[in-house]
Design an enzyme around this catalytic site. Structure first.
Site, short mmCIF file in Angstrom:
data_model
loop_
_atom_site.label_atom_id
_atom_site.label_comp_id
_atom_site.label_asym_id
_atom_site.label_seq_id
_atom_site.Cartn_x
_atom_site.Cartn_y
_atom_site.Cartn_z
CB VAL A 168 20.09 27.67 -13.67
CG1 VAL A 168 18.91 27.78 -14.64
CG2 VAL A 168 21.34 28.29 -14.29
CD GLN A 192 29.50 13.42 -9.57
OE1 GLN A 192 28.67 12.58 -9.90
NE2 GLN A 192 29.19 14.68 -9.39
CG ASP A 205 25.01 11.68 -16.31
OD1 ASP A 205 25.53 11.17 -17.32
OD2 ASP A 205 25.46 11.52 -15.16
CD GLU A 208 28.71 23.36 -10.94
OE1 GLU A 208 28.35 23.19 -9.75
OE2 GLU A 208 28.26 22.68 -11.89
CB CYS A 252 25.42 4.00 -15.48
SG CYS A 252 27.15 3.46 -15.50
CB THR A 286 29.18 6.31 -18.84
OG1 THR A 286 29.32 6.35 -20.26
CG2 THR A 286 28.28 5.14 -18.45
CB ALA A 287 32.85 9.93 -17.89
CB CYS A 345 29.36 0.22 -18.14
SG CYS A 345 27.94 1.22 -18.59
#
Length: 420
Positions: free
Chosen positions: A95, A60, A308, A52, A178, A317-318, A352
């Protein structure tokens, strides 16, 4: 979502560095799966490496509330070291390539890493640049153009709403997986401006062929939009942004339409990281090509896709991440440690939540083939104050206090017991 906007110098060793589990991405998906792997005792932290490049972790979903004037951007971010599982290995160089035949990852500095199991959880990237003129207007502090999909543009949207004195508002939406997030800012903007008595002309342009992909929720949202005087235009894709003028294209006929605006919100097209396709892991659209029920890669048994960036045909979505994570972990352990076949347990669950005002939320829950999969059916036939309280107050608490510790199971609640 990922946008690389920095250049850093890195040192690296000539020898490849090995980890039993490599996780590409430290967003919601990467953070959730690493936390559960550690908490459930499948691996000690030092056996897991996360790739990361960003120093800050962002909630977000909270950027919708930033744009809607309901929270500060500082509430949506924390330093990466504060949320990662303790002692998990972290590589902060991006990466650039994966060799799934050799179980190798290469980062931008040339360093090589090897793995036994790979989880790709790299999210998607905002592609504002694919809309001609969009970035120029977004980055112009004087232009009435913003977006809740990036925190600085979300802050701009909040300022635009506070200072808006009337006129034509346009909200654009490309083909998206979404549909809840774009609707949020439409309704929140309407609520704030109508409360102030500002005379407005609202227009929503959607590239999709319906207001929402699930008929039940499409009808509810459509009726609310009609009540609020919102004009919806379907099958229209934003292709160019100019000073107070936009150009849309009909997705079928390719005919172009021009409109003036006094306020413009842009939902950016989104795309997976290029290294996925370039490494031979992608489907025809570049997403990690996984089995939709097991989350295992179609070709490589030790590669998994989460969130995602995966090819699963459901809203990204989360909530989908929370449902996918324990199934992915179970199947990873089954195939690697137990030498058993993966179980096809993921049925596409996603959620959602749609803010219909600053006091109510419509909670849309469904799975593959547009089938409803509701947790609170009695509260999901219309927008609800209870769903608002959950979305506004409980979900952020669950994210920052439970999810980062491997304790949050999404719709299954707090994970009191360890997984497989």
């Amino acid at each position: 979502m990922r946008n690389l906007n920095h250049i850093s110098l890195y040192t690296f060793t000539a020898r490849a560095i090995h980890s039993q589990v490599a996780i590409i991405g430290g967003g919601t998906a990467g953070l959730n799966v690493s936390a559960q792997l550690v908490r459930d005792g499948h691996f000690i932290p030092q056996q897991i490496r996360i790739f990361e490049p960003y120093k800050m972790h962002a909630y977000q979903t909270g950027w919708t509330l930033v744009g809607g004037g309901m929270c500060k951007v500082e509430q949506t971010m924390k330093p990466m070291e504060k949320v990662l599982p303790k002692n998990v290995c972290l590589s902060d160089c991006p990466v650039v390539r994966i060799d799934p035949e050799q179980n190798t990852i290469v980062t931008m500095d040339g360093q090589k890493y090897t793995y036994d199991q790979l989880i790709v959880a790299s999210g998607v990237q905002r592609d504002y640049a694919s809309i001609k003129g969009a970035l120029e207007q977004l980055n112009n502090p004087e232009a009435p153009v913003g977006s809740i999909y990036y925190y600085r543009y979300a802050q701009k949207i909040d300022k635009m709403i506070r200072e808006f004195e009337g006129g034509k508002l346009i909200f654009s939406e490309p083909p998206t997986k979404c549909e809840g997030i774009p609707s949020n800012i439409v309704f929140l903007t309407h609520e704030r401006l109508s409360t102030r008595g500002v005379k407005c002309d609202f227009h929503v342009y959607k590239a999709n062929d319906s207001i929402f992909g699930i008929p039940k929720y499409s009808q509810i949202i459509g009726e609310l939009a009609h009540e609020k005087g919102l004009h919806c235009h379907l099958k229209k894709r934003l292709i160019e942004v100019q000073d107070h003028k936009v150009i849309f294209e009909d997705v079928e006929t390719k005919q172009q339409y021009t409109s003036d605006y006094d306020f413009l919100h842009i939902v950016p097209p989104q795309k997976p990281a290029a290294f996925i396709a370039e490494s031979g892991l992608g489907d025809s659209d570049g997403y990690v090509n996984v089995h939709p029920n097991t989350l295992q890669h179609i070709r490589y048994a030790n590669v998994w896709g989460l969130g995602d960036c995966s090819s699963v045909p459901t809203s990204k979505t989360a909530a989908a991440v929370m449902a996918q994570t324990p199934i992915l972990i179970k199947n990873l352990i089954r195939t690697w440690k137990l030498k058993q076949n993966p179980l096809p347990e993921y049925q596409g669950y996603t959620s959602c939540p749609v803010y219909t005002s600053n006091k109510k939320v419509l909670l849309a829950e469904f799975k593959y083939n547009k089938q409803l999969d509701e947790t609170f059916p009695v509260f999901q036939s219309s927008d609800s104050k209870l769903m608002y309280l959950m979305k506004k107050h409980f979900f952020p608490f669950a994210y920052w206090q439970l999810m980062v510790r491997g304790l949050w199971g999404g719709r299954d609640g707090i994970r009191l017991f360890k997984g497989v």
